[in-house]
Design a protein around this motif. Structure first.
Motif, PDB file in Angstrom:
ATOM      1  N   SER A  87      17.004 -31.267 -18.344  1.00 35.77           N
ATOM      2  CA  SER A  87      16.579 -31.363 -19.586  1.00 35.77           C
ATOM      3  C   SER A  87      14.935 -31.923 -19.833  1.00 35.77           C
ATOM      4  N   LYS A  88      14.650 -32.504 -18.864  1.00 35.16           N
ATOM      5  CA  LYS A  88      13.256 -32.991 -18.847  1.00 35.16           C
ATOM      6  C   LYS A  88      12.088 -31.932 -19.211  1.00 35.16           C
ATOM      7  N   ALA A  89      12.536 -30.559 -18.540  1.00 34.46           N
ATOM      8  CA  ALA A  89      11.627 -29.576 -18.544  1.00 34.46           C
ATOM      9  C   ALA A  89      12.206 -28.551 -19.375  1.00 34.46           C
ATOM     10  N   LYS A  90      13.089 -28.854 -20.299  1.00 34.10           N
ATOM     11  CA  LYS A  90      13.485 -27.903 -21.220  1.00 34.10           C
ATOM     12  C   LYS A  90      12.633 -26.832 -21.838  1.00 34.10           C
ATOM     13  N   LEU A  91      11.328 -27.550 -22.379  1.00 31.55           N
ATOM     14  CA  LEU A  91      10.388 -26.724 -23.217  1.00 31.55           C
ATOM     15  C   LEU A  91       9.509 -25.828 -21.976  1.00 31.55           C
ATOM     16  N   SER A  92       9.283 -26.436 -20.679  1.00 30.15           N
ATOM     17  CA  SER A  92       8.752 -25.933 -19.773  1.00 30.15           C
ATOM     18  C   SER A  92       9.445 -24.448 -19.137  1.00 30.15           C
ATOM     19  N   LEU A  93      10.618 -24.632 -19.151  1.00 29.17           N
ATOM     20  CA  LEU A  93      11.650 -23.529 -18.788  1.00 29.17           C
ATOM     21  C   LEU A  93      11.433 -22.499 -19.937  1.00 29.17           C
ATOM     22  N   LYS A  94      11.741 -22.785 -20.964  1.00 32.26           N
ATOM     23  CA  LYS A  94      11.540 -22.033 -22.193  1.00 32.26           C
ATOM     24  C   LYS A  94      10.131 -21.096 -22.109  1.00 32.26           C
ATOM     25  N   ILE A  95       9.074 -21.779 -21.887  1.00 30.67           N
ATOM     26  CA  ILE A  95       7.750 -21.011 -21.966  1.00 30.67           C
ATOM     27  C   ILE A  95       7.918 -20.094 -20.436  1.00 30.67           C
ATOM     28  N   ALA A  96       8.444 -20.780 -19.469  1.00 29.99           N
ATOM     29  CA  ALA A  96       8.195 -20.275 -18.406  1.00 29.99           C
ATOM     30  C   ALA A  96       9.158 -18.470 -18.370  1.00 29.99           C
ATOM     31  N   LYS A  97      10.000 -18.692 -19.340  1.00 32.29           N
ATOM     32  CA  LYS A  97      11.059 -17.489 -19.457  1.00 32.29           C
ATOM     33  C   LYS A  97      10.328 -16.619 -20.651  1.00 32.29           C
ATOM     34  N   ASP A  98       9.382 -16.788 -21.078  1.00 32.98           N
ATOM     35  CA  ASP A  98       8.583 -16.093 -22.140  1.00 32.98           C
ATOM     36  C   ASP A  98       8.270 -14.736 -21.385  1.00 32.98           C
ATOM     37  N   PRO A  99       8.790 -13.571 -22.338  1.00 31.70           N
ATOM     38  CA  PRO A  99       8.724 -12.084 -21.521  1.00 31.70           C
ATOM     39  C   PRO A  99       6.968 -11.789 -21.135  1.00 31.70           C
ATOM     40  N   ARG A 100       6.154 -12.746 -21.688  1.00 26.86           N
ATOM     41  CA  ARG A 100       4.867 -12.310 -21.294  1.00 26.86           C
ATOM     42  C   ARG A 100       4.646 -12.791 -20.011  1.00 26.86           C
ATOM     43  N   PHE A 101       5.288 -13.833 -19.653  1.00 26.96           N
ATOM     44  CA  PHE A 101       5.096 -14.440 -18.306  1.00 26.96           C
ATOM     45  C   PHE A 101       5.818 -13.384 -17.100  1.00 26.96           C
ATOM     46  N   GLU A 102       5.065 -12.759 -16.060  1.00 27.01           N
ATOM     47  CA  GLU A 102       5.606 -12.084 -15.121  1.00 27.01           C
ATOM     48  C   GLU A 102       6.321 -12.825 -14.066  1.00 27.01           C
ATOM     49  N   ARG A 103       7.515 -12.538 -13.416  1.00 28.79           N
ATOM     50  CA  ARG A 103       8.297 -13.048 -12.475  1.00 28.79           C
ATOM     51  C   ARG A 103       7.725 -12.476 -10.985  1.00 28.79           C
ATOM     52  N   LEU A 104       7.473 -13.353 -10.112  1.00 30.12           N
ATOM     53  CA  LEU A 104       7.452 -12.830  -8.720  1.00 30.12           C
ATOM     54  C   LEU A 104       8.398 -13.340  -8.126  1.00 30.12           C
ATOM     55  N   PRO A 105       9.106 -12.394  -7.675  1.00 31.15           N
ATOM     56  CA  PRO A 105      10.543 -12.879  -6.603  1.00 31.15           C
ATOM     57  C   PRO A 105      10.183 -13.603  -5.356  1.00 31.15           C
ATOM     58  N   CYS A 106      10.966 -14.471  -4.792  1.00 30.58           N
ATOM     59  CA  CYS A 106      10.701 -15.390  -3.605  1.00 30.58           C
ATOM     60  C   CYS A 106      11.946 -14.510  -2.680  1.00 30.58           C
ATOM     61  N   MET A 107      11.370 -14.617  -1.456  1.00 29.03           N
ATOM     62  CA  MET A 107      12.435 -14.498  -0.319  1.00 29.03           C
ATOM     63  C   MET A 107      12.769 -15.592   0.541  1.00 29.03           C
ATOM     64  N   HIS A 108      11.995 -16.484   0.220  1.00 29.23           N
ATOM     65  CA  HIS A 108      12.179 -17.826   1.317  1.00 29.23           C
ATOM     66  C   HIS A 108      13.277 -18.665   0.470  1.00 29.23           C
ATOM     67  N   LYS A 109      13.826 -19.532   1.364  1.00 33.74           N
ATOM     68  CA  LYS A 109      15.123 -20.555   0.985  1.00 33.74           C
ATOM     69  C   LYS A 109      14.166 -21.670   0.327  1.00 33.74           C
ATOM     70  N   GLY A 110      15.022 -22.362  -0.594  1.00 29.27           N
ATOM     71  CA  GLY A 110      14.654 -23.599  -1.310  1.00 29.27           C
ATOM     72  C   GLY A 110      13.720 -23.451  -2.529  1.00 29.27           C
ATOM     73  N   THR A 111      13.266 -24.513  -3.107  1.00 31.50           N
ATOM     74  CA  THR A 111      12.544 -24.385  -4.430  1.00 31.50           C
ATOM     75  C   THR A 111      11.170 -25.068  -4.292  1.00 31.50           C
ATOM     76  N   TYR A 112      10.657 -25.253  -3.114  1.00 29.54           N
ATOM     77  CA  TYR A 112       9.559 -26.116  -2.953  1.00 29.54           C
ATOM     78  C   TYR A 112       8.511 -24.954  -3.047  1.00 29.54           C
ATOM     79  N   ALA A 113       7.658 -25.041  -4.206  1.00 32.47           N
ATOM     80  CA  ALA A 113       6.683 -24.037  -4.569  1.00 32.47           C
ATOM     81  C   ALA A 113       5.329 -23.898  -3.977  1.00 32.47           C
ATOM     82  N   ASP A 114       4.894 -25.191  -3.413  1.00 27.53           N
ATOM     83  CA  ASP A 114       3.626 -25.127  -2.886  1.00 27.53           C
ATOM     84  C   ASP A 114       3.242 -24.248  -1.696  1.00 27.53           C
TER      85      ASP A 114
END
Ligand code: ZN
Length: 170
Positions: A87-114
């Motif tokens: 819930s802390k990132a509700k608005l961030s999530l909404k923005i990230a799901k905006d259709p103008r944002f392109e998605r880059l699929p990941c093949m790696h495990k986990g959610t560590y983005a750096d």
């Protein structure tokens, strides 16, 4: 728009028969088309968070900074980080799901983005990285040719942009 200055590339001063001309101009243009415009910008979790805090529209502010069309990219792992925040990132999530944002699929495990972002820009010079994370910025600076977008004084700034694009801060 008129403030944008373009430096004349050194290759223009070479004689037309100079063998360096062909290779360096090819490299020059290859580099340009890879980076944009449109500019491909990988956005990390905190960049979205800071933009919201500063009430900035990411899409519009990017274009205001680079004077060109910009396409923000969200990796699967950044999406994963946002989902984990709940819930802390509700608005961030909404923005990230905006259709103008392109998605880059990941093949790696986990959610560590750096590590994921560092790896992507090491392999391809087609991206700008948008982050406010000090550690990630340091890591990106070690990779040649990757501009960094960040937030300072309520606006986006870009560092390490090649001269051919002009300096957007001017
Ligand atoms: Zn990833």
């Amino acid at each position: 728009m008129g403030k944008k200055q373009r430096k004349v590339p050194k290759i223009k001063r070479l004689s037309a028969h100079d063998p360096r001309l062909k290779s360096s101009s090819a490299l020059f243009f290859q580099y340009n088309t890879q980076l944009g415009p449109p500019f491909h910008i990988i956005v990390d979790t905190n960049f979205i968070g800071f933009s919201i805090k500063n009430r900035m529209d990411i899409m519009q502010s990017m274009m205001d900074t680079l004077y060109a069309k910009c396409i923000p990219y969200i990796t699967d792992c950044v999406m994963g980080e946002l989902e984990k925040l709940g819930s802390k990132a509700k608005l961030s999530l909404k923005i990230a799901k905006d259709p103008r944002f392109e998605r880059l699929p990941c093949m790696h495990k986990g959610t560590y983005a750096d590590d994921c972002i560092v790896q992507r820009v090491t392999q391809s010079k087609a991206y700008i990285v948008a982050t406010c994370d000090k550690d990630l910025k340091q890591r990106i600076r070690k990779i040649p040719g990757v501009p960094i977008m960040f937030l300072s004084n309520h606006r986006y700034t870009i560092e390490r942009m090649p001269d051919a694009y002009g300096d957007p801060r001017q």
